[in-house]
Design an enzyme around this catalytic site. Structure first.
Site, mmCIF file in Angstrom:
data_model
loop_
_atom_site.group_PDB
_atom_site.id
_atom_site.type_symbol
_atom_site.label_atom_id
_atom_site.label_comp_id
_atom_site.label_asym_id
_atom_site.label_seq_id
_atom_site.Cartn_x
_atom_site.Cartn_y
_atom_site.Cartn_z
ATOM 1 N N ARG A 1 0.845 -1.187 0.000
ATOM 2 C CA ARG A 1 0.000 0.000 0.000
ATOM 3 C C ARG A 1 0.887 1.246 0.000
ATOM 4 N NH1 ARG A 1 -1.840 -3.579 4.046
ATOM 5 N NH2 ARG A 1 -3.936 -4.419 3.688
ATOM 6 N N LYS B 1 -1.449 -2.902 8.097
ATOM 7 C CA LYS B 1 -2.581 -2.493 8.926
ATOM 8 C C LYS B 1 -2.551 -3.222 10.258
ATOM 9 C CE LYS B 1 -5.877 -1.080 5.346
ATOM 10 N NZ LYS B 1 -7.225 -1.301 4.788
ATOM 11 N N HIS C 1 -3.666 2.401 -6.133
ATOM 12 C CA HIS C 1 -4.070 1.078 -5.656
ATOM 13 C C HIS C 1 -4.151 0.057 -6.788
ATOM 14 C CE1 HIS C 1 -4.957 -0.293 -1.654
ATOM 15 N NE2 HIS C 1 -5.925 -1.060 -2.077
ATOM 16 N N HIS D 1 -3.674 -9.286 3.860
ATOM 17 C CA HIS D 1 -5.116 -9.344 4.085
ATOM 18 C C HIS D 1 -5.439 -10.288 5.239
ATOM 19 C CE1 HIS D 1 -6.149 -8.043 -0.297
ATOM 20 N NE2 HIS D 1 -6.027 -7.007 0.520
ATOM 21 N N TYR E 1 -9.330 -8.469 -5.265
ATOM 22 C CA TYR E 1 -8.173 -8.084 -6.059
ATOM 23 C C TYR E 1 -7.961 -9.019 -7.247
ATOM 24 C CZ TYR E 1 -6.504 -4.766 -2.572
ATOM 25 O OH TYR E 1 -6.375 -3.703 -1.735
#
Length: 298
Positions: free
Chosen positions: A158, A182, A253, A279, A288
């Site tokens: 990202r 994340k 992205h 993920h 994706y």
């Protein structure tokens, strides 16, 4: 439905976001809990901005907010033409907030419990073709921009992850990079293909300019020799995308989508792609790769 008849479905303007000190305390405690749970500074800021805006709309003490209040607000937002995906994102924030208030005993009932997800058609951006990727490389005019484009494509990272990267996160001998994703979760992505050489070339350029990059932590530097911000990274990628003339593909992205699709076409397992992308679920990876996640569960 009869209860809803009492309400006016129309936009409501007010400058009041939080009604009393009790509300202030509950909001503050919520953010302490989120911080303790490891939420990133960027996510905390998003929660703060969203809650301020939505509580201003509700214009009620938190203990008085009802399910109908929430439904009317979401309906008003829809009538104002706000995108459904944005409304659903707001719903998620409210669900987290009021769910926490209820679980902690601050409110007697959760007004979000019977609020359903906002249905919307997910737009899946098509990945870049090989020809389009070559156009991106051609239109990335300087070594820094080439390093950014190649890194995002070759690792699937990202933009926010690229922003946080330091030089010592890359191990050129092992051809791998440690990424903080994340939820502050670390993962290791391979540095394969030409990306390693492109980054090394960028380092050599900085050295030739008498810039001691060994004293700089950030992987990619700005013209002022400082860490590039997320916004600046996005502007750089956007500029390259526009110069390349790729129709309808103006988001950084898309490089992440392209990375995932490329691996899938090369025969990689979807679970391996999930791990590389960082993920938490296969469903996120399915978006994706345009793949059928149910087939993998068989």
């Amino acid at each position: 439905q009869a209860e809803l008849a009492k309400y006016d479905i129309k936009p409501r303007e007010t400058a009041i976001a939080i009604r009393d000190n009790g509300d202030v305390d509950m909001v503050a405690r919520f953010f302490v809990a989120k911080t303790s749970a490891g939420l990133s500074a960027r996510s905390l800021k998003m929660y703060s901005t969203t809650l301020q805006r939505l509580l201003k709309r509700l214009n009620r003490n938190l203990k008085e907010v009802t399910t109908d209040d929430i439904r009317v607000m979401l309906t008003n937002m829809r009538m104002e033409g706000i995108e459904l995906v944005s409304i659903d994102n707001d719903r998620r924030v409210l669900s987290s907030f009021f769910g926490w208030l209820y679980s902690e005993g601050f409110i007697k009932s959760n007004p979000m419990k019977r609020i359903e997800k906002v249905k919307y058609q997910k737009k899946v951006k098509k990945p870049f073709t090989e020809e389009e990727m070559e156009m991106l490389r051609i239109n990335a005019k300087c070594d820094r921009d080439k390093a950014i484009i190649e890194f995002l494509f070759s690792t699937g990272c990202r933009v926010t992850e690229c922003e946080q990267l330091n030089r010592n996160d890359i191990d050129f001998s092992l051809r791998e990079c440690t990424v903080l994703g994340k939820g502050n979760k670390e993962r290791v992505v391979p540095i394969i293909g030409v990306v390693g050489d492109v980054i090394k070339k960028y380092f050599r350029l900085k050295s030739s300019q008498n810039i001691c990059i060994g004293q700089k932590k950030a992987l990619i530097l700005s013209e002022k020799e400082e860490r590039l911000s997320q916004r600046t990274l996005q502007r750089i990628v956007d500029r390259v995308l526009k110069a390349s003339g790729v129709q309808g593909k103006t988001s950084p992205h898309v490089l992440r989508h392209t990375f995932a699709t490329h691996l899938l076409n090369m025969g990689a397992d979807l679970r391996d792609i999930q791990e590389l992308l960082g993920h938490s679920s296969l469903k996120a990876t399915q978006v994706y790769t345009h793949n059928d996640v149910e087939r993998l569960k068989a």
